[in-house]
Scaffold this active site. Sequence first.
Site, PDB file in Angstrom:
ATOM      1  N   LYS A   1     -10.351   1.472 -11.352  1.00  0.00           N
ATOM      2  CA  LYS A   1      -9.387   2.167 -10.492  1.00  0.00           C
ATOM      3  C   LYS A   1      -7.952   2.056 -11.002  1.00  0.00           C
ATOM      4  O   LYS A   1      -7.194   3.016 -10.918  1.00  0.00           O
ATOM      5  CB  LYS A   1      -9.454   1.601  -9.075  1.00  0.00           C
ATOM      6  CG  LYS A   1     -10.720   1.947  -8.333  1.00  0.00           C
ATOM      7  CD  LYS A   1     -10.625   1.431  -6.909  1.00  0.00           C
ATOM      8  CE  LYS A   1     -11.872   1.746  -6.138  1.00  0.00           C
ATOM      9  NZ  LYS A   1     -11.740   1.353  -4.730  1.00  0.00           N
TER      10      LYS A   1
ATOM     11  N   ALA B   1      -4.342  -8.577  -2.625  1.00  0.00           N
ATOM     12  CA  ALA B   1      -3.231  -7.751  -3.115  1.00  0.00           C
ATOM     13  C   ALA B   1      -3.689  -6.940  -4.321  1.00  0.00           C
ATOM     14  O   ALA B   1      -2.889  -6.545  -5.162  1.00  0.00           O
ATOM     15  CB  ALA B   1      -2.033  -8.634  -3.476  1.00  0.00           C
TER      16      ALA B   1
ATOM     17  N   ASN C   1      -9.190   6.389  -6.999  1.00  0.00           N
ATOM     18  CA  ASN C   1     -10.632   6.283  -6.726  1.00  0.00           C
ATOM     19  C   ASN C   1     -11.342   7.624  -6.817  1.00  0.00           C
ATOM     20  O   ASN C   1     -12.564   7.685  -6.772  1.00  0.00           O
ATOM     21  CB  ASN C   1     -10.906   5.599  -5.374  1.00  0.00           C
ATOM     22  CG  ASN C   1     -10.661   6.526  -4.198  1.00  0.00           C
ATOM     23  OD1 ASN C   1      -9.938   7.510  -4.306  1.00  0.00           O
ATOM     24  ND2 ASN C   1     -11.263   6.212  -3.071  1.00  0.00           N
TER      25      ASN C   1
ATOM     26  N   ASP D   1      -8.752   5.674  -0.476  1.00  0.00           N
ATOM     27  CA  ASP D   1      -9.113   4.413   0.208  1.00  0.00           C
ATOM     28  C   ASP D   1      -8.248   4.158   1.445  1.00  0.00           C
ATOM     29  O   ASP D   1      -8.752   3.729   2.482  1.00  0.00           O
ATOM     30  CB  ASP D   1      -8.989   3.219  -0.755  1.00  0.00           C
ATOM     31  CG  ASP D   1     -10.169   3.110  -1.707  1.00  0.00           C
ATOM     32  OD1 ASP D   1     -11.232   3.693  -1.412  1.00  0.00           O
ATOM     33  OD2 ASP D   1     -10.023   2.450  -2.751  1.00  0.00           O
TER      34      ASP D   1
ATOM     35  N   ASP E   1       2.590 -14.427  -5.760  1.00  0.00           N
ATOM     36  CA  ASP E   1       3.518 -13.484  -6.397  1.00  0.00           C
ATOM     37  C   ASP E   1       3.062 -12.034  -6.269  1.00  0.00           C
ATOM     38  O   ASP E   1       3.884 -11.118  -6.201  1.00  0.00           O
ATOM     39  CB  ASP E   1       3.703 -13.832  -7.882  1.00  0.00           C
ATOM     40  CG  ASP E   1       4.582 -15.063  -8.040  1.00  0.00           C
ATOM     41  OD1 ASP E   1       5.126 -15.524  -7.015  1.00  0.00           O
ATOM     42  OD2 ASP E   1       4.706 -15.565  -9.176  1.00  0.00           O
TER      43      ASP E   1
ATOM     44  N   ARG F   1      -4.112 -15.009  -2.665  1.00  0.00           N
ATOM     45  CA  ARG F   1      -4.287 -16.271  -3.391  1.00  0.00           C
ATOM     46  C   ARG F   1      -3.145 -16.450  -4.387  1.00  0.00           C
ATOM     47  O   ARG F   1      -2.533 -17.498  -4.450  1.00  0.00           O
ATOM     48  CB  ARG F   1      -5.653 -16.223  -4.100  1.00  0.00           C
ATOM     49  CG  ARG F   1      -5.951 -17.413  -4.962  1.00  0.00           C
ATOM     50  CD  ARG F   1      -7.325 -17.288  -5.553  1.00  0.00           C
ATOM     51  NE  ARG F   1      -7.458 -16.118  -6.436  1.00  0.00           N
ATOM     52  CZ  ARG F   1      -8.571 -15.781  -7.081  1.00  0.00           C
ATOM     53  NH1 ARG F   1      -9.667 -16.509  -6.922  1.00  0.00           N
ATOM     54  NH2 ARG F   1      -8.609 -14.725  -7.861  1.00  0.00           N
TER      55      ARG F   1
HETATM   56  P1  NDP Z   1      -9.239  -6.284  -7.078  1.00  0.00           P
HETATM   57  O1  NDP Z   1      -9.931  -7.037  -8.145  1.00  0.00           O
HETATM   58  O2  NDP Z   1      -8.254  -5.235  -7.431  1.00  0.00           O
HETATM   59  O3  NDP Z   1      -8.485  -7.348  -6.092  1.00  0.00           O
HETATM   60  C1  NDP Z   1      -9.141  -8.478  -5.643  1.00  0.00           C
HETATM   61  C2  NDP Z   1      -8.224  -9.265  -4.709  1.00  0.00           C
HETATM   62  O4  NDP Z   1      -9.001 -10.305  -4.127  1.00  0.00           O
HETATM   63  C3  NDP Z   1      -7.032  -9.907  -5.368  1.00  0.00           C
HETATM   64  O5  NDP Z   1      -5.969  -9.913  -4.477  1.00  0.00           O
HETATM   65  C4  NDP Z   1      -7.537 -11.333  -5.633  1.00  0.00           C
HETATM   66  O6  NDP Z   1      -6.511 -12.318  -5.604  1.00  0.00           O
HETATM   67  C5  NDP Z   1      -8.407 -11.574  -4.438  1.00  0.00           C
HETATM   68  N1  NDP Z   1      -9.463 -12.533  -4.722  1.00  0.00           N
HETATM   69  C6  NDP Z   1     -10.479 -12.373  -5.620  1.00  0.00           C
HETATM   70  N2  NDP Z   1     -11.284 -13.466  -5.594  1.00  0.00           N
HETATM   71  C7  NDP Z   1     -10.725 -14.319  -4.679  1.00  0.00           C
HETATM   72  C8  NDP Z   1     -11.104 -15.594  -4.220  1.00  0.00           C
HETATM   73  N3  NDP Z   1     -12.179 -16.229  -4.668  1.00  0.00           N
HETATM   74  N4  NDP Z   1     -10.316 -16.202  -3.279  1.00  0.00           N
HETATM   75  C9  NDP Z   1      -9.224 -15.560  -2.800  1.00  0.00           C
HETATM   76  N5  NDP Z   1      -8.829 -14.350  -3.205  1.00  0.00           N
HETATM   77  C10 NDP Z   1      -9.586 -13.716  -4.125  1.00  0.00           C
HETATM   78  O7  NDP Z   1     -10.438  -5.690  -6.184  1.00  0.00           O
HETATM   79  P2  NDP Z   1     -10.383  -4.417  -5.207  1.00  0.00           P
HETATM   80  O8  NDP Z   1      -9.120  -4.463  -4.451  1.00  0.00           O
HETATM   81  O9  NDP Z   1     -10.743  -3.182  -5.936  1.00  0.00           O
HETATM   82  O10 NDP Z   1     -11.628  -4.717  -4.232  1.00  0.00           O
HETATM   83  C11 NDP Z   1     -11.572  -5.760  -3.283  1.00  0.00           C
HETATM   84  C12 NDP Z   1     -12.725  -5.612  -2.302  1.00  0.00           C
HETATM   85  O11 NDP Z   1     -12.575  -4.430  -1.539  1.00  0.00           O
HETATM   86  C13 NDP Z   1     -14.089  -5.520  -2.974  1.00  0.00           C
HETATM   87  O12 NDP Z   1     -14.892  -6.523  -2.428  1.00  0.00           O
HETATM   88  C14 NDP Z   1     -14.642  -4.173  -2.591  1.00  0.00           C
HETATM   89  O13 NDP Z   1     -16.015  -4.293  -2.221  1.00  0.00           O
HETATM   90  C15 NDP Z   1     -13.830  -3.805  -1.377  1.00  0.00           C
HETATM   91  N6  NDP Z   1     -13.626  -2.341  -1.289  1.00  0.00           N
HETATM   92  C16 NDP Z   1     -14.257  -1.663  -0.277  1.00  0.00           C
HETATM   93  C17 NDP Z   1     -14.069  -0.305  -0.128  1.00  0.00           C
HETATM   94  C18 NDP Z   1     -14.761   0.415   0.980  1.00  0.00           C
HETATM   95  O14 NDP Z   1     -14.766   1.641   0.971  1.00  0.00           O
HETATM   96  N7  NDP Z   1     -15.310  -0.279   1.960  1.00  0.00           N
HETATM   97  C19 NDP Z   1     -13.212   0.468  -1.049  1.00  0.00           C
HETATM   98  C20 NDP Z   1     -12.588  -0.355  -2.071  1.00  0.00           C
HETATM   99  C21 NDP Z   1     -12.807  -1.703  -2.178  1.00  0.00           C
HETATM  100  P3  NDP Z   1      -5.645 -12.722  -6.911  1.00  0.00           P
HETATM  101  O15 NDP Z   1      -4.521 -11.739  -6.972  1.00  0.00           O
HETATM  102  O16 NDP Z   1      -5.210 -14.094  -6.624  1.00  0.00           O
HETATM  103  O17 NDP Z   1      -6.587 -12.622  -8.077  1.00  0.00           O
END
Ligand code: NDP
Length: 311
Positions: free
Chosen positions: A92, A154, A113, A128, A181, A178
């Site tokens: 994305k 984020a 998306n 989204d 920043d 997490r």
């Molecule tokens: P990204 O990889 O872009 O972002 C992931 C985020 O989650 C970051 O902020 C990351 O923090 C945080 N994160 C990841 N692992 C952990 C952890 N173990 N503990 C705490 N924070 C964590 O992913 P997306 O934003 O694309 O997707 C996120 C979720 O949204 C997915 O699970 C997806 O299934 C869901 N989604 C659902 C949709 C729907 O239509 N229902 C549409 C799009 C997404 P950090 O910055 O610290 O790494």
Amino acid sequence: MKKKRTTERYTLADLDNWREATRNIKPPIRLGVFGDPVAHSLSPEMQNAALAACNIDMQYARFHIRPNELRSALHVLTELDLVGVNLTVPHKIPALHFLDDADENARLTGAVNTIKIDGQKLRGFNTDGRGFSRAIREEFSVDLRDMRVLVLGAGGAARAIALQCAKENCERLVLANRTFDKAKKLADDLLDFFAGPKVFGPVPRLQAIPLEEPAVRFQIGHVDLIANATPIGLNRADSSPIPARLLAPHLMIYDTIYSCERTPFVSAAIEAGARGANGLSMLLHQGALAFEIWFQREAPIEVMRKALGGS
Ligand code: NDP
């Protein structure tokens, strides 16, 4: 002639050799989703049901495209008779660099998306955020405008949700991540939306916090809706991103994860006496909005919902 199943996975090699790879396929594949992994995507079921219901003679397929293949795969699209594609993890954000133009939601979110192929041009969209807004209205009968919202995460999904909350002028927006920043950067990006006159008590209208227990506990009495946009809960062994003991009955909990009906976060909401919903409704509405971008007609939402297993 044998008709292949639409849920079959294609690859970049197939796109490079598309006419041969899809020679026997009727109706032709003219839509799809790019992801890595992509096997779990529910979009083919939902979009194929919509295509059939609208008598549109084409199919939607899965494409397993690796990160280093995205640029080539998008380039090939302009040479094929495809209508568009959806993008899922991890494409994305990088895809934005390879498009001819992108709508405001995609630009401000920094993630795409949905792509529409328009002659030789690739046009990017992000559905989204609007999908989330429709899901919240459907699940809880409320508008984001009236909500004090805490977003967990984020990344791409969190940015789309936060932008939508900002555009709809929500009462308050708290961003918890997490990596603090990244939450701070997202709050900075949205600052202009919160410059207006809506004044709100002792807590700031727009705030970034670390995703840590003391900071989250402080916010609970100052928010109405919590949206999980982290992947915590995707795995069966995951615990809730916020433990049940921190939650309270006045809350609405929306988990963007839809891998099971009661995700750990939804279970925690129920345990706390709060309302909870998983991300299936957001998946449905972002998909319906993509359909509308591709075909400029209303999506058959109830058919799509049924294909996702809803009633
Ligand atoms: P990204 O990889 O872009 O972002 C992931 C985020 O989650 C970051 O902020 C990351 O923090 C945080 N994160 C990841 N692992 C952990 C952890 N173990 N503990 C705490 N924070 C964590 O992913 P997306 O934003 O694309 O997707 C996120 C979720 O949204 C997915 O699970 C997806 O299934 C869901 N989604 C659902 C949709 C729907 O239509 N229902 C549409 C799009 C997404 P950090 O910055 O610290 O790494």
